[in-house]
Motif scaffolding. Structure first.
Motif, PDB file in Angstrom:
ATOM      1  N   UNK A  10      -9.526  12.689   5.394  1.00 33.09           N
ATOM      2  CA  UNK A  10      -8.777  11.833   4.483  1.00 33.09           C
ATOM      3  C   UNK A  10      -7.445  12.460   4.109  1.00 33.09           C
ATOM      4  N   UNK A  11      -6.468  11.579   3.876  1.00 34.04           N
ATOM      5  CA  UNK A  11      -5.123  11.989   3.477  1.00 34.04           C
ATOM      6  C   UNK A  11      -4.707  11.228   2.233  1.00 34.04           C
ATOM      7  N   UNK A  12      -3.708  11.770   1.557  1.00 33.28           N
ATOM      8  CA  UNK A  12      -3.044  11.025   0.487  1.00 33.28           C
ATOM      9  C   UNK A  12      -1.553  11.103   0.733  1.00 33.28           C
ATOM     10  N   UNK A  13      -0.862   9.974   0.728  1.00 35.92           N
ATOM     11  CA  UNK A  13      -1.365   8.621   0.570  1.00 35.92           C
ATOM     12  C   UNK A  13      -2.384   8.285   1.664  1.00 35.92           C
ATOM     13  N   UNK A  14      -3.315   7.372   1.344  1.00 39.45           N
ATOM     14  CA  UNK A  14      -4.404   7.080   2.275  1.00 39.45           C
ATOM     15  C   UNK A  14      -3.929   6.464   3.585  1.00 39.45           C
ATOM     16  N   UNK A  15      -4.544   6.910   4.669  1.00 42.78           N
ATOM     17  CA  UNK A  15      -4.276   6.368   6.002  1.00 42.78           C
ATOM     18  C   UNK A  15      -5.592   5.851   6.570  1.00 42.78           C
ATOM     19  N   UNK A  16      -5.541   4.686   7.199  1.00 35.93           N
ATOM     20  CA  UNK A  16      -6.764   4.148   7.800  1.00 35.93           C
ATOM     21  C   UNK A  16      -7.229   5.060   8.920  1.00 35.93           C
ATOM     22  N   UNK A  17      -8.516   5.347   8.995  1.00 31.60           N
ATOM     23  CA  UNK A  17      -9.035   6.107  10.138  1.00 31.60           C
ATOM     24  C   UNK A  17      -9.177   5.185  11.353  1.00 31.60           C
ATOM     25  N   UNK A  18      -9.680   5.715  12.431  1.00 32.35           N
ATOM     26  CA  UNK A  18      -9.940   4.890  13.609  1.00 32.35           C
ATOM     27  C   UNK A  18     -10.962   3.821  13.266  1.00 32.35           C
ATOM     28  N   UNK A  56       5.645   2.868  19.414  1.00 38.38           N
ATOM     29  CA  UNK A  56       5.816   2.112  18.172  1.00 38.38           C
ATOM     30  C   UNK A  56       7.052   2.623  17.443  1.00 38.38           C
ATOM     31  N   UNK A  57       7.935   1.701  17.140  1.00 46.32           N
ATOM     32  CA  UNK A  57       9.201   2.060  16.492  1.00 46.32           C
ATOM     33  C   UNK A  57       9.149   1.935  14.977  1.00 46.32           C
ATOM     34  N   UNK A  58       8.147   1.249  14.456  1.00 46.78           N
ATOM     35  CA  UNK A  58       8.021   1.105  13.017  1.00 46.78           C
ATOM     36  C   UNK A  58       7.241  -0.126  12.642  1.00 46.78           C
ATOM     37  N   UNK A  59       7.173  -0.357  11.340  1.00 52.25           N
ATOM     38  CA  UNK A  59       6.452  -1.488  10.789  1.00 52.25           C
ATOM     39  C   UNK A  59       7.256  -1.993   9.593  1.00 52.25           C
ATOM     40  N   UNK A  60       7.261  -3.315   9.396  1.00 53.85           N
ATOM     41  CA  UNK A  60       8.025  -3.870   8.275  1.00 53.85           C
ATOM     42  C   UNK A  60       7.257  -5.013   7.631  1.00 53.85           C
ATOM     43  N   UNK A  61       7.631  -5.299   6.390  1.00 54.99           N
ATOM     44  CA  UNK A  61       7.024  -6.382   5.621  1.00 54.99           C
ATOM     45  C   UNK A  61       8.062  -7.437   5.331  1.00 54.99           C
ATOM     46  N   UNK A  62       7.630  -8.695   5.316  1.00 61.71           N
ATOM     47  CA  UNK A  62       8.541  -9.762   4.940  1.00 61.71           C
ATOM     48  C   UNK A  62       7.821 -11.077   4.732  1.00 61.71           C
ATOM     49  N   UNK A 102      -6.966   1.685  -2.090  1.00 63.31           N
ATOM     50  CA  UNK A 102      -5.723   0.985  -1.761  1.00 63.31           C
ATOM     51  C   UNK A 102      -6.007  -0.125  -0.754  1.00 63.31           C
ATOM     52  N   UNK A 103      -5.187  -1.175  -0.790  1.00 63.54           N
ATOM     53  CA  UNK A 103      -5.339  -2.279   0.162  1.00 63.54           C
ATOM     54  C   UNK A 103      -5.301  -1.773   1.598  1.00 63.54           C
ATOM     55  N   UNK A 104      -6.048  -2.458   2.457  1.00 64.34           N
ATOM     56  CA  UNK A 104      -6.084  -2.103   3.877  1.00 64.34           C
ATOM     57  C   UNK A 104      -4.680  -2.127   4.477  1.00 64.34           C
ATOM     58  N   UNK A 105      -3.877  -3.114   4.113  1.00 63.04           N
ATOM     59  CA  UNK A 105      -2.521  -3.209   4.655  1.00 63.04           C
ATOM     60  C   UNK A 105      -1.707  -1.960   4.318  1.00 63.04           C
ATOM     61  N   UNK A 106      -1.789  -1.498   3.081  1.00 62.80           N
ATOM     62  CA  UNK A 106      -1.070  -0.295   2.653  1.00 62.80           C
ATOM     63  C   UNK A 106      -1.524   0.914   3.475  1.00 62.80           C
ATOM     64  N   UNK A 107      -2.841   1.074   3.633  1.00 64.75           N
ATOM     65  CA  UNK A 107      -3.370   2.206   4.392  1.00 64.75           C
ATOM     66  C   UNK A 107      -3.028   2.096   5.882  1.00 64.75           C
ATOM     67  N   UNK A 108      -2.945   0.871   6.415  1.00 64.10           N
ATOM     68  CA  UNK A 108      -2.533   0.668   7.804  1.00 64.10           C
ATOM     69  C   UNK A 108      -1.076   1.084   7.999  1.00 64.10           C
ATOM     70  N   UNK A 109      -0.217   0.649   7.108  1.00 66.12           N
ATOM     71  CA  UNK A 109       1.199   1.015   7.211  1.00 66.12           C
ATOM     72  C   UNK A 109       1.359   2.531   7.078  1.00 66.12           C
ATOM     73  N   UNK A 110       0.566   3.153   6.219  1.00 67.34           N
ATOM     74  CA  UNK A 110       0.606   4.611   6.089  1.00 67.34           C
ATOM     75  C   UNK A 110       0.150   5.290   7.374  1.00 67.34           C
ATOM     76  N   UNK A 111      -0.877   4.745   8.031  1.00 67.72           N
ATOM     77  CA  UNK A 111      -1.361   5.346   9.282  1.00 67.72           C
ATOM     78  C   UNK A 111      -0.273   5.298  10.340  1.00 67.72           C
ATOM     79  N   UNK A 112       0.430   4.182  10.425  1.00 61.55           N
ATOM     80  CA  UNK A 112       1.518   4.066  11.399  1.00 61.55           C
ATOM     81  C   UNK A 112       2.609   5.076  11.081  1.00 61.55           C
TER      82      UNK A 112
END
Length: 126
Positions: A10-18, A56-62, A102-112
């Protein structure tokens, strides 16, 4: 962003595992989540598409959509709805809406972000 290792994978900020991320994509009914992607050590696997972390070049929200940007395919962007994302790890059978509180989306963006930073450090020879 700085990620601090907490132990036990586990990491902080949280990152989704596999594991598998479920949700919906634009143009698809959001009433029943479908498998969007599988997170692996070396890549993200979408439905029939393999995106190595290095491509992967990045991730964005909109406007309720998260977009994964990649240089691997002609169609460089892969979009998903932000709402309703759930996660199921390889060793669990239950779907989770949060990871480490934390929301799955937040942890997914952190993993990326985590993987992109890791690759950048590996490639930084000087």
């Amino acid at each position: 962003m700085e990620f601090r290792y907490l132990g036990d994978g586990k990491y902080f900020p949280p990152t989704l595992p596999n594991g598998d991320v479920y949700g919906s994509a634009p143009g698809v009914s959001a009433s029943h989540p479908v498998k969007l992607m599988m997170l692996c050590d070396d890549r993200i696997q979408l439905n029939g598409i393999f995106l190595d972390w290095i491509t992967i070049e990045g991730v964005s929200l909109g406007e309720g959509i998260v977009v994964l940007h990649s240089s691997k395919y002609r169609k460089r962007d892969f979009a998903f709805h932000c709402d309703g994302m759930v996660f199921r790890g390889y060793h669990g059978h239950e779907f989770k809406k949060t990871h480490q509180g934390y929301d799955v989306l937040y942890a997914l963006m952190n993993r990326i972000t985590f993987e992109l930073q890791r690759i950048e450090k590996e490639l930084d020879l000087f």
